[in-house]
Design an enzyme around this catalytic site. Sequence first.
Site, PDB file in Angstrom:
ATOM      1  N   HIS B 110       0.865  -1.187   0.000  1.00 51.50           N
ATOM      2  CA  HIS B 110       0.000   0.000   0.000  1.00 51.50           C
ATOM      3  C   HIS B 110       0.894   1.227   0.000  1.00 51.50           C
ATOM      4  CE1 HIS B 110      -2.998   2.933   0.812  1.00 51.50           C
ATOM      5  NE2 HIS B 110      -2.618   3.148   2.046  1.00 51.50           N
ATOM      6  N   HIS B 112       0.782   5.805  -1.051  1.00 51.77           N
ATOM      7  CA  HIS B 112       0.019   6.968  -1.516  1.00 51.77           C
ATOM      8  C   HIS B 112       0.766   7.583  -2.699  1.00 51.77           C
ATOM      9  CE1 HIS B 112      -2.865   7.532   1.982  1.00 51.77           C
ATOM     10  NE2 HIS B 112      -2.083   6.555   2.393  1.00 51.77           N
ATOM     11  N   ASP B 135       1.508  -4.877 -20.318  1.00 50.93           N
ATOM     12  CA  ASP B 135       2.571  -5.825 -19.979  1.00 50.93           C
ATOM     13  C   ASP B 135       2.387  -6.386 -18.567  1.00 50.93           C
ATOM     14  OD1 ASP B 135       3.983  -5.872 -22.365  1.00 50.93           O
ATOM     15  OD2 ASP B 135       5.291  -4.204 -21.816  1.00 50.93           O
ATOM     16  N   HIS B 184      -8.677   7.426  -1.602  1.00 48.07           N
ATOM     17  CA  HIS B 184      -7.649   6.925  -0.698  1.00 48.07           C
ATOM     18  C   HIS B 184      -6.319   6.749  -1.471  1.00 48.07           C
ATOM     19  CE1 HIS B 184      -5.670   5.041   2.508  1.00 48.07           C
ATOM     20  NE2 HIS B 184      -6.049   3.799   2.348  1.00 48.07           N
ATOM     21  N   TYR B 242       8.973 -13.261 -23.471  1.00 56.23           N
ATOM     22  CA  TYR B 242       9.772 -12.122 -23.009  1.00 56.23           C
ATOM     23  C   TYR B 242      10.792 -12.638 -21.995  1.00 56.23           C
ATOM     24  CZ  TYR B 242      10.980  -7.681 -20.834  1.00 56.23           C
ATOM     25  OH  TYR B 242      11.665  -6.586 -20.336  1.00 56.23           O
TER      26      TYR B 242
END
Lengths: 247, 247, 247, 247
Positions: B110, B112, B135, B184, B242
């Site tokens: 998490h 910001h 991708d 958020h 790839y």
Amino acid sequence: MNDRFGWKTEQERGTGMLEELKKQVFEANMELPRRGLITYTWGNVSGIDRESGYFVIKPSGVDYDTMTADDMVVMDLEGNKIEGKYNPSCDTPTHIELFKAFKEVGGIVHTHSPWAAAWAQAEREIPCYGTTQADYYYGAVPCCRVLTEAEIKEGYEKNQGLAIVETFQGKNPLHLPGVVCAHHGPFTWGKDASEAVHNAVVLEEVAKMSAWTEMINPKVGPAPQYMLDKHFLRKHGENAYYGQQNQ
Amino acid sequence: MNDRFGWKTEQERGTGMLEELKKQVFEANMELPRRGLITYTWGNVSGIDRESGYFVIKPSGVDYDTMTADDMVVMDLEGNKIEGKYNPSCDTPTHIELFKAFKEVGGIVHTHSPWAAAWAQAEREIPCYGTTQADYYYGAVPCCRVLTEAEIKEGYEKNQGLAIVETFQGKNPLHLPGVVCAHHGPFTWGKDASEAVHNAVVLEEVAKMSAWTEMINPKVGPAPQYMLDKHFLRKHGENAYYGQQNQ
Amino acid sequence: MNDRFGWKTEQERGTGMLEELKKQVFEANMELPRRGLITYTWGNVSGIDRESGYFVIKPSGVDYDTMTADDMVVMDLEGNKIEGKYNPSCDTPTHIELFKAFKEVGGIVHTHSPWAAAWAQAEREIPCYGTTQADYYYGAVPCCRVLTEAEIKEGYEKNQGLAIVETFQGKNPLHLPGVVCAHHGPFTWGKDASEAVHNAVVLEEVAKMSAWTEMINPKVGPAPQYMLDKHFLRKHGENAYYGQQNQ
Amino acid sequence: MNDRFGWKTEQERGTGMLEELKKQVFEANMELPRRGLITYTWGNVSGIDRESGYFVIKPSGVDYDTMTADDMVVMDLEGNKIEGKYNPSCDTPTHIELFKAFKEVGGIVHTHSPWAAAWAQAEREIPCYGTTQADYYYGAVPCCRVLTEAEIKEGYEKNQGLAIVETFQGKNPLHLPGVVCAHHGPFTWGKDASEAVHNAVVLEEVAKMSAWTEMINPKVGPAPQYMLDKHFLRKHGENAYYGQQNQ
């Protein structure tokens, strides 16, 4: 040099007054370029010793590369220089009015950090679009009105402080620790100089994010009040549970 | 200290549990400031050991400059602290719900980070405008709805996790390894903590590029589905070509 | 290892083929992260030796932190690997088509640099708003059309190359040394790998400046043609007088 | 080498002319990449010795990494090279016209710094939206018109200088120490090379802030004139009280 407060003996011992506070205020000032908040010398930080009523502030226009803690200027709340070889920041009268009106505030910052200054120049408060802002600012960051011609001509910097105080009528300055001043730039504050700088960093970050938010969705509204309540109060106040304070 | 799981002997030998995982999670957390995803302590990474059912997460509000792998907190999926001298991140209940619902996920992040947070604040999913996003994200990055007042008042962080799980009904969380939560910020995940951080970096990059894309051409539509198929599948799945995996 | 071209003796002497070119291509690749053009491994540079018809290209998905000149892959224009322990970049077939069609080109770059990619995602050519662009690009930077579903399903990377060549019908690729591919990203080129990277840096800079130009004045038109003529031709062609070439 | 001014003796002593000025101009040039104003070699700084009428300017297209003070070129105001092993910047004729018309100016800077160049490309003056600009620029930063085809074909760089001078008819160039040239980029100046660079940094910063201001509030007007008066005059002129000058 100024001896009317009898601190010469301290100087003779190689120290001035409020040494610890000067170090704190110096460190807080040095954080401004480290955090990318200022260009050249476009900012100033102060911190107050509420017991003596003296505060410490950055000298005006001195280069950050060579500035030391000893260059900080000690002032009283009437605007008299108590100690220091330099002129204090020319924004000193603004700091004085804020220290006088906001009794819980221990440190003040002024910068021209570009996103916050852009909201200031746009004459707009910064809406509270999310939890990033709500963690520190309990609602929109207010925009202080443009000063009148008379206010600017006579005691500009002092009137800037008074206009900010007017803007915060009925608001808790520690719940909204900053303001953008129309066509000028931001002031932030906190319980000490370090927290005031922290709030200046947060203000610049949320000023940026709010502008981008409107760019992505021009019709978006602010975050719901109950969300702000939750986020602000989980970091601040007696039921806070962010960090290590309740361990 | 907590001895109900009998790990004291390990501690006496100078080691705690899940040492390797704590190092990985610590390293993944340190990658957040290195990659410019966080300001101050505004982020947290966790990683789970599926065998024991314990996960490791960053402590709450601890400074990155002094944090060590030993400061990581070990938790179980019922929210009990198993080991650690600090409080865990206050977003821990969100991590728990994601680990419980997304069985293939081994790490969660998490932040910001500002562009992803701006889309979150704008209450918009991030359209898939090109191969950079395709991708890693097989389509638009979903936007999780605003929580209700009741959800926020009672068990906010847990309900945030449940709302994300609700958002991913019918979706493969490893094909869309992230979300922006309205007003958020973003959560991302991956098969381990390191991949979750990688996906957080990608999310911030594509959030930025998508905003710029709309700024340059407000009427543009997403990339064609067959283009997304090609790009996602040349990096993921059994026919991927790839990198060095088919050598 | 591949011995069908008889270069084993060189290897036994501790060297492979095209050592100088591998160093140049390696250095050009390392310039991508230094110039901020790539995130992770999202880019590749190649350089060709026109005499042998072999070209050198970055391996696919290898970390820039540990990559060396020896990791570069030598290929021929039919797509055979001539030398190298790794798979070549999966964009290799695109490079091949460009090397085959653009005979004066000695180096090619592909990145997902964010401003250029935003124009690509917006499906727009980059108008030539000023001298910064005109110094390197003699007019608007073209936007290559989206590939069809058939083109993407069968030989995607090769068809990407062919579509770029189609875009440059009637254009001099050294006068317009780059392109943005719709919903994908930019390719640039030059007389060698180093110049191709230089043109990638310029493209990202002018992509940014053009977006900002339209933001500041949405109605602005391109710079007058006679201005482009002057700027492009004072740096390129036989009457050039920029730099030290006429001393 | 050029001996018509008889400075060979100095050279024989191992020194050229205007050594101090060459150091200043070199340092001012090196400040451009340090402050992020230029990509590659896209800028030049000059400084003049009003007594001799000679000025010192950066050589054309020389790499900043290897450039030394000795590489600076000495010119006279008729455009003759007085000393130096390199060609001077190809913008030299622009500098000459500015030095000839603006007698108080001691240093000149040209860059393609991206925000200032975006205003130039947008063919717009930069409105004065706040005190950040007013501290250095006493009003809007003018936009110099596009040159005509004839002006560009014959003596482009000289005519660029003349058009700037035309733009400043009736204006004090030290009160407005910069300009953006339509579809080209900015020129700034000051009492010496160092101050000219300072004003280039300020111009880029306010160009950015003004664009953001309009993005946040497209209807905003400039700061009131009495505010500009206060800010400009508290830093400049005989009643200035910013900095340490009145101590």
